[in-house]
Design a protein around this motif. Structure first.
Motif, PDB file in Angstrom:
ATOM      1  N   TYR A   2     -44.524  17.234  65.578  1.00  0.00           N
ATOM      2  CA  TYR A   2     -43.740  17.059  66.801  1.00  0.00           C
ATOM      3  C   TYR A   2     -42.626  16.024  66.597  1.00  0.00           C
ATOM      4  O   TYR A   2     -41.475  16.255  66.938  1.00  0.00           O
ATOM      5  CB  TYR A   2     -44.647  16.648  67.965  1.00  0.00           C
TER       6      TYR A   2
ATOM      7  N   THR B 259     -44.823  24.268  65.606  1.00  0.00           N
ATOM      8  CA  THR B 259     -46.185  24.519  65.157  1.00  0.00           C
ATOM      9  C   THR B 259     -46.402  25.998  64.880  1.00  0.00           C
ATOM     10  O   THR B 259     -47.170  26.370  64.009  1.00  0.00           O
ATOM     11  CB  THR B 259     -47.180  24.044  66.234  1.00  0.00           C
TER      12      THR B 259
ATOM     13  N   ARG C  44     -50.467  17.089  64.256  1.00  0.00           N
ATOM     14  CA  ARG C  44     -49.643  17.520  65.390  1.00  0.00           C
ATOM     15  C   ARG C  44     -48.558  16.512  65.700  1.00  0.00           C
ATOM     16  O   ARG C  44     -47.413  16.869  65.955  1.00  0.00           O
ATOM     17  CB  ARG C  44     -50.512  17.746  66.640  1.00  0.00           C
TER      18      ARG C  44
ATOM     19  N   ASN D 122     -47.067  20.606  71.452  1.00  0.00           N
ATOM     20  CA  ASN D 122     -46.456  21.341  70.353  1.00  0.00           C
ATOM     21  C   ASN D 122     -45.035  21.787  70.648  1.00  0.00           C
ATOM     22  O   ASN D 122     -44.679  22.029  71.802  1.00  0.00           O
ATOM     23  CB  ASN D 122     -47.269  22.607  70.039  1.00  0.00           C
TER      24      ASN D 122
ATOM     25  N   GLY E 299     -57.103  19.581  70.093  1.00  0.00           N
ATOM     26  CA  GLY E 299     -56.314  18.927  69.056  1.00  0.00           C
ATOM     27  C   GLY E 299     -56.418  17.432  68.996  1.00  0.00           C
ATOM     28  O   GLY E 299     -55.524  16.782  68.468  1.00  0.00           O
TER      29      GLY E 299
END
Length: 132
Positions: free
Chosen positions: A74, A80, A70, A123, A61
């Motif tokens: 977050y 996620t 992401r 995540n 990622g």
């Protein structure tokens, strides 16, 4: 008929994610291939073949598309991915005892009981249990 076969979740570290998703969450390894140069291709799935045709791909990622996506999820406190459990209280206590950090303890949210935890690889993940 079209069915979901695989979906991915971006992670900070594929090897560490594999350990967390299998040893802590209890998923089973479906596929683990070393593609060379430290790159792993790893999929996991529900244990004991509960969903034998559905895999979760643990994807690197850190790229220019994945990282901002992401981080935004977050920072906004948005999960996620969502997993369903049969007994939220049992899973919540089991995971807490294993050191999992919950950002949102189990709470009723309409037709489900929901909780959110940090998967240690970048995540937030939501657990849900359908209320009857």
């Amino acid at each position: 008929m079209i069915k979901v076969a695989m979906t991915g979740v971006y992670v900070d570290d594929v090897a560490r994610a594999h350990t967390f998703y299998t040893e802590v969450l209890g998923f089973e390894t479906r596929l683990r291939m070393d593609l060379g140069d430290g790159v792993l291709f790893v999929t996991v799935g529900a244990p004991q073949g509960a969903q034998p045709d559905l895999q979760l791909l643990l994807e690197p990622g850190g790229g220019p598309i994945a990282e901002p996506y992401r981080t935004a999820l977050y920072d906004a406190g948005l999960p996620t991915i969502v997993f369903e459990v049969d007994d939220m209280r049992v899973e919540y206590e089991r995971l807490r005892a294993a050191g999992v950090r919950f950002t949102h303890p189990p709470q009723e949210q309409g037709p489900v009981l929901a909780a959110v935890f940090d998967d240690t690889v970048g995540n937030l993940v939501q657990l849900t249990q359908r209320l009857r």
